[in-house]
Design an enzyme around this catalytic site. Sequence first.
Site, PDB file in Angstrom:
ATOM      1  N   LYS A  42      11.353 -59.980  86.740  1.00  0.00           N
ATOM      2  CA  LYS A  42      11.202 -59.560  88.118  1.00  0.00           C
ATOM      3  C   LYS A  42      10.988 -60.749  89.062  1.00  0.00           C
ATOM      4  O   LYS A  42      11.168 -60.626  90.270  1.00  0.00           O
ATOM      5  CB  LYS A  42       9.964 -58.646  88.248  1.00  0.00           C
ATOM      6  CG  LYS A  42       9.942 -57.421  87.384  1.00  0.00           C
ATOM      7  CD  LYS A  42       8.560 -56.741  87.539  1.00  0.00           C
ATOM      8  CE  LYS A  42       8.417 -55.630  86.543  1.00  0.00           C
ATOM      9  NZ  LYS A  42       7.046 -55.069  86.554  1.00  0.00           N
ATOM     10  N   GLY A  43      10.533 -61.857  88.505  1.00  0.00           N
ATOM     11  CA  GLY A  43      10.028 -62.959  89.328  1.00  0.00           C
ATOM     12  C   GLY A  43      10.999 -63.501  90.353  1.00  0.00           C
ATOM     13  O   GLY A  43      10.589 -64.030  91.389  1.00  0.00           O
ATOM     14  N   GLU A  99      16.484 -68.107  88.832  1.00  0.00           N
ATOM     15  CA  GLU A  99      15.128 -67.955  88.290  1.00  0.00           C
ATOM     16  C   GLU A  99      14.095 -68.422  89.299  1.00  0.00           C
ATOM     17  O   GLU A  99      14.370 -69.275  90.142  1.00  0.00           O
ATOM     18  CB  GLU A  99      14.979 -68.813  87.021  1.00  0.00           C
ATOM     19  CG  GLU A  99      15.301 -68.078  85.733  1.00  0.00           C
ATOM     20  CD  GLU A  99      14.224 -67.085  85.334  1.00  0.00           C
ATOM     21  OE1 GLU A  99      13.452 -66.622  86.206  1.00  0.00           O
ATOM     22  OE2 GLU A  99      14.165 -66.756  84.144  1.00  0.00           O
ATOM     23  N   ASP A 100      12.896 -67.879  89.179  1.00  0.00           N
ATOM     24  CA  ASP A 100      11.802 -68.356  90.008  1.00  0.00           C
ATOM     25  C   ASP A 100      11.166 -69.617  89.438  1.00  0.00           C
ATOM     26  O   ASP A 100      10.746 -70.496  90.181  1.00  0.00           O
ATOM     27  CB  ASP A 100      10.734 -67.258  90.194  1.00  0.00           C
ATOM     28  CG  ASP A 100      10.287 -66.655  88.879  1.00  0.00           C
ATOM     29  OD1 ASP A 100      11.065 -66.667  87.904  1.00  0.00           O
ATOM     30  OD2 ASP A 100       9.145 -66.163  88.805  1.00  0.00           O
ATOM     31  N   ASP A 103       9.495 -72.868  82.657  1.00  0.00           N
ATOM     32  CA  ASP A 103       8.237 -73.295  82.057  1.00  0.00           C
ATOM     33  C   ASP A 103       8.588 -73.953  80.712  1.00  0.00           C
ATOM     34  O   ASP A 103       8.924 -75.135  80.668  1.00  0.00           O
ATOM     35  CB  ASP A 103       7.383 -72.024  81.913  1.00  0.00           C
ATOM     36  CG  ASP A 103       5.937 -72.301  81.613  1.00  0.00           C
ATOM     37  OD1 ASP A 103       5.584 -73.464  81.453  1.00  0.00           O
ATOM     38  OD2 ASP A 103       5.146 -71.340  81.542  1.00  0.00           O
ATOM     39  N   LYS A 131       8.519 -76.662  86.014  1.00  0.00           N
ATOM     40  CA  LYS A 131       7.328 -77.310  85.444  1.00  0.00           C
ATOM     41  C   LYS A 131       7.765 -78.101  84.219  1.00  0.00           C
ATOM     42  O   LYS A 131       7.590 -77.640  83.077  1.00  0.00           O
ATOM     43  CB  LYS A 131       6.332 -76.236  84.983  1.00  0.00           C
ATOM     44  CG  LYS A 131       5.364 -75.731  86.004  1.00  0.00           C
ATOM     45  CD  LYS A 131       4.368 -74.808  85.291  1.00  0.00           C
ATOM     46  CE  LYS A 131       3.432 -74.152  86.265  1.00  0.00           C
ATOM     47  NZ  LYS A 131       2.560 -73.166  85.579  1.00  0.00           N
ATOM     48  N   PHE A 152      -1.530 -72.852  87.744  1.00  0.00           N
ATOM     49  CA  PHE A 152      -1.238 -71.412  87.697  1.00  0.00           C
ATOM     50  C   PHE A 152      -0.801 -70.965  89.089  1.00  0.00           C
ATOM     51  O   PHE A 152      -1.623 -70.783  89.978  1.00  0.00           O
ATOM     52  CB  PHE A 152      -2.472 -70.631  87.243  1.00  0.00           C
ATOM     53  CG  PHE A 152      -2.110 -69.284  86.673  1.00  0.00           C
ATOM     54  CD1 PHE A 152      -1.237 -68.427  87.341  1.00  0.00           C
ATOM     55  CD2 PHE A 152      -2.632 -68.878  85.459  1.00  0.00           C
ATOM     56  CE1 PHE A 152      -0.894 -67.204  86.820  1.00  0.00           C
ATOM     57  CE2 PHE A 152      -2.297 -67.643  84.923  1.00  0.00           C
ATOM     58  CZ  PHE A 152      -1.421 -66.814  85.611  1.00  0.00           C
ATOM     59  N   VAL A 153       0.507 -70.821  89.265  1.00  0.00           N
ATOM     60  CA  VAL A 153       1.016 -70.474  90.595  1.00  0.00           C
ATOM     61  C   VAL A 153       1.456 -69.008  90.658  1.00  0.00           C
ATOM     62  O   VAL A 153       1.968 -68.451  89.684  1.00  0.00           O
ATOM     63  CB  VAL A 153       2.189 -71.396  91.011  1.00  0.00           C
ATOM     64  CG1 VAL A 153       1.676 -72.786  91.336  1.00  0.00           C
ATOM     65  CG2 VAL A 153       3.276 -71.457  89.938  1.00  0.00           C
ATOM     66  N   ASP A 159       3.878 -63.688  89.519  1.00  0.00           N
ATOM     67  CA  ASP A 159       2.709 -62.812  89.401  1.00  0.00           C
ATOM     68  C   ASP A 159       1.622 -63.377  88.500  1.00  0.00           C
ATOM     69  O   ASP A 159       1.859 -64.286  87.695  1.00  0.00           O
ATOM     70  CB  ASP A 159       3.125 -61.457  88.820  1.00  0.00           C
ATOM     71  CG  ASP A 159       3.409 -61.543  87.318  1.00  0.00           C
ATOM     72  OD1 ASP A 159       4.194 -62.432  86.914  1.00  0.00           O
ATOM     73  OD2 ASP A 159       2.845 -60.746  86.553  1.00  0.00           O
ATOM     74  N   ARG A 165       2.878 -60.901  93.715  1.00  0.00           N
ATOM     75  CA  ARG A 165       4.309 -61.211  93.852  1.00  0.00           C
ATOM     76  C   ARG A 165       4.765 -61.218  95.314  1.00  0.00           C
ATOM     77  O   ARG A 165       5.716 -61.893  95.660  1.00  0.00           O
ATOM     78  CB  ARG A 165       5.154 -60.181  93.091  1.00  0.00           C
ATOM     79  CG  ARG A 165       5.033 -60.237  91.577  1.00  0.00           C
ATOM     80  CD  ARG A 165       6.118 -59.387  90.946  1.00  0.00           C
ATOM     81  NE  ARG A 165       5.888 -59.060  89.547  1.00  0.00           N
ATOM     82  CZ  ARG A 165       6.261 -59.827  88.519  1.00  0.00           C
ATOM     83  NH1 ARG A 165       6.848 -60.973  88.727  1.00  0.00           N
ATOM     84  NH2 ARG A 165       6.046 -59.428  87.279  1.00  0.00           N
TER      85      ARG A 165
END
Length: 180
Positions: A42-43, A99-100, A103, A131, A152-153, A159, A165
């Site tokens: 969902k990001g 993509e948001d 990682d 990241k 932690f963003v 989310d 979100r």
Amino acid sequence: MIKEIERKLVTEAEIQHIVSRIAGEIDRAYEGKHLLLLAILKGSVVFMGDLMKKIRIPVEIDFMKVSSYGGGTTSSGNINIHLDIQRKDIQDCDILIVEDIIDSGRTLAHLVEYLKLKGAKSVKTCTLLDKPSRRVVDYNADFVGKIIPDEFVVGYGLDYDEKFRALPYIGVLKPEVYQK
Ligand code: PRP
């Protein structure tokens, strides 16, 4: 700013600047091609919505929902596909995955291979945030918005426990929110 947020890492204005820059890069890279923007739920929905409005060449859109799992620190794990792309003309599509955040790199590394195996004409990737310090799989996106530290963003699609979100900026979450 809401009380759970320690500070803004990327402001609304900076996000819009980044999105405009990436849209321009995509316009130049995909001119004359059959561009399919493929957002990973969902990001990426907020980024996708802004990005598609700023791209000037014709685009089509689609969505997938996946989750990566396993792998420990050395292996690449795998992905579960919860919602697959349903197109009969995939062999004609130049797919750009939206993509948001990247990682570990697992999600995009696997998705690119999956879509190539499905027969897509080309598969590239675009991420708003990256990241690199968290990478487990050696994978880098073709279009990158901003490289960020390992914090932690949340916000702008990202989310914590399905919350935050809808924030219009990227914020650093206060540790007490996720450490309790
Ligand atoms: C996030 C993000 C990417 C993935 C990146 O999704 O949107 O899809 O993790 O991580 P990776 O590089 O380690 O694979 P998440 O699984 O949190 O789902 P969501 O987008 O629905 O929040």
